[in-house]
Design an enzyme around this catalytic site. Structure first.
Site, PDB file in Angstrom:
ATOM      1  N   SER A 142       0.882  -1.741  -0.138  1.00  0.00           N
ATOM      2  CA  SER A 142       0.136   0.032  -0.428  1.00  0.00           C
ATOM      3  C   SER A 142       0.981   1.304   0.014  1.00  0.00           C
ATOM      4  O   SER A 142       1.692   1.114   0.580  1.00  0.00           O
ATOM      5  CB  SER A 142      -1.069   0.342   1.523  1.00  0.00           C
ATOM      6  OG  SER A 142      -1.097   1.249   0.364  1.00  0.00           O
ATOM      7  N   TYR A 200      -3.228  -1.908   9.593  1.00  0.00           N
ATOM      8  CA  TYR A 200      -3.337  -1.874   7.924  1.00  0.00           C
ATOM      9  C   TYR A 200      -1.449  -1.533   7.592  1.00  0.00           C
ATOM     10  O   TYR A 200      -0.975  -2.446   7.039  1.00  0.00           O
ATOM     11  CB  TYR A 200      -4.173  -1.292   7.532  1.00  0.00           C
ATOM     12  CG  TYR A 200      -4.023  -1.519   5.398  1.00  0.00           C
ATOM     13  CD1 TYR A 200      -4.895  -2.071   5.377  1.00  0.00           C
ATOM     14  CD2 TYR A 200      -4.103  -0.446   5.247  1.00  0.00           C
ATOM     15  CE1 TYR A 200      -4.927  -2.665   3.741  1.00  0.00           C
ATOM     16  CE2 TYR A 200      -3.631  -0.340   3.283  1.00  0.00           C
ATOM     17  CZ  TYR A 200      -4.402  -2.145   2.947  1.00  0.00           C
ATOM     18  OH  TYR A 200      -4.075  -2.286   1.495  1.00  0.00           O
TER      19      TYR A 200
END
Length: 287
Positions: free
Chosen positions: A145, A158
């Site tokens: 990400s 996350y």
């Protein structure tokens, strides 16, 4: 890996979003597919779309956090095709709302780590020994990400898991290069997918919307410069917050595989926070 025609690719989390985009882009290149997703009906739909493009495709319902299910996926791939040339560890989950670390339950950590870290570990652990026995080029794509490239308050769980993917991928790239592997880390920015609703897959007792988890936004100071409509302030994040369609990602990944790129970003890098962190790291040595 310039010639993709006739190759075999396994993709996790391929029922929607970026996984679907990668699957269909590969199908257009003549790649045979093993399409997996935790929601089997979505995997079946993508399988049929890929078949309509001429791909020899099969599908499977797989929870990547469970080793036995990933082992079964590998058995399916090798029984059907006899090889796997491309492994894409795409399956991932996230939490909503964005939350402070002190509002993150132990079960939140377990669930996100189970899919985002153990899912990648399971894929590599199961497939790489078999793939190493194959002659010729192989390629792995692990999905990270762009949140790991900038500080994202309220998103620590996350980002932690995706940062683990970065480090893992960079090391295995070196370990596997003599065996004909390329390893690409895909860094998505804001891509329109269903990941924000991934808690639909959790037991009801653990779902955030049923536990009234406070949003990180509720802790913001009144003088914060974040827009009131924004769930979080990402300093100097730039273009990574501009939404793109998931269908745009597949062709980017095809190019990264062909050119054996170590990194593939869906948006321009947030260079200000990256340069700041690099300078801070260099200056962190106290002689």
């Amino acid at each position: 890996m310039q010639d993709l025609n006739g190759r075999v690719a396994v993709i996790t989390g391929a029922g929607t979003g970026m996984g679907r985009s990668m699957a269909l882009s590969l199908a257009k290149e003549g790649v045979n597919l093993v399409v997996s997703d935790i929601e089997p009906a979505f995997a079946e739909a993508v399988r049929d779309e890929a078949a309509a493009l001429g791909s020899n495709a099969v599908s499977a319902g797989v929870d990547v956090s469970k080793l036995s299910e990933v082992q079964a996926l590998a058995d399916l791939a090798y029984d059907r095709f006899g090889k796997v040339d491309i492994l894409i560890n795409n399956a991932g989950v996230t939490l909503r709302p964005f939350r402070a670390v002190w509002d993150t339950s132990y079960e939140d950590f377990q669930w996100v780590v189970g899919v985002n870290i153990w899912g990648v570990i399971n894929g590599v652990h199961v497939f790489v020994p078999r793939m190493r026995r194959q002659e010729g080029e192989k390629h792995i794509v692990n999905v990270s990400s762009m949140g790991t490239l900038a500080k994202v308050p309220g998103h620590s769980t996350y980002v932690m898991t995706k940062a683990a993917v970065n480090g893992f991928s960079d090391v295995i790239r070196e370990e596997l290069k003599d065996d004909g592997f390329g390893v690409t880390v895909l860094y998505p920015g804001y891509v329109k997918t269903r990941i924000a609703t991934s808690e639909r897959l959790r037991p009801e007792s653990e779902r955030s919307d049923l536990r009234n988890v406070p949003s990180y936004e509720s802790y913001r100071k009144a003088d914060s410069d974040a827009p009131l409509s924004s769930p979080v302030r990402i300093a100097d994040a730039g273009a990574m917050q501009v939404a793109i369609e998931a269908d745009e990602v597949g062709p980017m990944v095809i190019r990264a595989i062909r050119e054996n790129r170590p990194y593939c970003l869906t948006h321009p890098a947030p260079d200000v926070p990256m340069r700041t962190q690099l300078e801070e790291l260099i200056n962190g040595y106290a002689s």
